[in-house]
Design an enzyme around this catalytic site. Structure first.
Site, mmCIF file in Angstrom:
data_model
loop_
_atom_site.group_PDB
_atom_site.id
_atom_site.type_symbol
_atom_site.label_atom_id
_atom_site.label_comp_id
_atom_site.label_asym_id
_atom_site.label_seq_id
_atom_site.Cartn_x
_atom_site.Cartn_y
_atom_site.Cartn_z
ATOM 1 C CB THR A 212 -68.038 59.747 -11.040
ATOM 2 O OG1 THR A 212 -67.941 60.994 -10.199
ATOM 3 C CG2 THR A 212 -67.488 58.579 -10.028
ATOM 4 C CG ASN A 214 -72.720 65.004 -11.258
ATOM 5 O OD1 ASN A 214 -73.685 64.448 -11.324
ATOM 6 N ND2 ASN A 214 -72.472 65.652 -10.276
ATOM 7 C CD GLU A 260 -71.452 61.552 -8.468
ATOM 8 O OE1 GLU A 260 -70.023 61.472 -8.474
ATOM 9 O OE2 GLU A 260 -71.836 61.691 -7.519
#
Length: 318
Positions: A212, A214, A260
């Site tokens: 992901t 962030n 995220e």
């Protein structure tokens, strides 16, 4: 489109213009009516259309600590206003000194001396000057003296969002805070967006097979309630379907609230240090702690399927 910060950045040879003034956070559908009419009137008169807005939000100066969550940062508002045909955006630094300007002084210093207003377009509840003492009637009264016309636009749009209450930035913020991003999108006329720089996190998503981005969000950003959402991640001009997680990551006893985004079906993305945008389309589920990592992975796989389907269906309708 020209962008100015402070009165001193306005070109000295600036001529007449049509002006509208307001915080315009979110540039929602009600705001679009006012700004759109200002642009239309400017085209009729053959002059530029200018939006005047403020930074920080006036409430933070008048009542410190009361800064509302923002639906859009100033650069995003300017982009949206440019799409509506605005020719220039003036951001006025809202200071304690500026807040002391009387309504008459505000009109002279901003509308008359600098922007040479030919017309001013506002909503019916527009207030300005020290203690918000100026209103549209006073604005029109001084227009006779300073040779500008005033046009009032009814900005009240209603719909399903908020149980039929008039669309407003306050209503949109409330819906975002509740996680009702679909309702917020009805008010905004587009999905709610969060922006920021991608920073390194715990990298658990990468370990689980779902890396992901962030996102370290901008100050005062209106962030949706904790949960999983379908939407998009936009980086370097590319818009990618995404599964978005907001919250503290309870599976790993996280403490810090994060945003995220997993770019669906994308491999090898390296976005660290990049400024990205995350658009929220729809709520998928709330955050929860699963009995095992296996259950978590099963849930994530289901989330990705739902997010892929939701974004594809949305794009097919556009």
């Amino acid at each position: 489109m020209q962008r100015w910060r402070g009165l001193e950045e306005i070109p000295q040879d600036w001529g007449r213009s049509v002006v509208t003034i307001g915080s315009y956070d979110g540039v929602h559908r009600g705001h679009q009516l006012i700004i759109g009419r200002a642009v239309e009137r400017a085209r009729e008169l053959g002059v530029p259309a200018v939006v005047v807005t403020f930074d920080p939000h006036p409430s933070e100066v008048v009542r410190p600590g009361s800064h509302p969550p923002l639906l859009a940062p100033h650069h995003r508002r300017a982009e949206l206003m440019g799409e509506l045909g605005v020719d220039a955006v003036l951001v006025l630094p809202f200071t304690a000194e500026f807040s002391q300007l009387s309504p008459a002084d505000f009109i002279v210093k901003v509308l008359v001396d600098k922007l040479h207003a030919r017309a001013v377009v506002e909503g019916p509840n527009f207030r300005f000057g020290h203690r918000a003492a100026g209103n549209v009637d006073y604005l029109a009264e001084l227009g006779a003296t300073y040779d500008y016309e005033v046009e009032i636009v009814d900005l009240y749009v209603t719909g399903e969002a908020g149980d039929g209450r008039p669309f407003s930035s306050t209503l949109a913020r409330g819906l975002v805070a509740e996680g009702n991003v679909t309702g917020a999108a009805e008010i905004l006329g587009r999905p709610h967006r969060v922006e920021g720089v991608v920073v390194r996190g715990a990298q658990r998503g990468r370990e689980l097979g779902y890396p992901t981005a962030n996102v370290e969000t901008l100050p005062y950003t209106a962030i949706p309630a904790d949960g999983v959402y379908a939407g998009w991640l936009t980086a370097d001009g590319e818009r990618m379907p995404a599964a978005i997680s907001v919250g503290t990551n309870p599976q790993f006893d996280g403490k810090e609230r994060t945003v995220e985004a997993y770019a669906i079906d994308r491999v090898g993305l390296d976005l660290y240090g990049q400024h990205v945008a995350v658009d929220f389309l729809s709520f998928v589920r709330g955050q929860q702690k699963f009995a095992s990592i296996g259950e978590l992975l099963e849930a994530i796989a289901g989330d990705v399927v739902q997010c892929r389907q939701a974004t594809a269906a949305y794009d097919a309708q556009q």
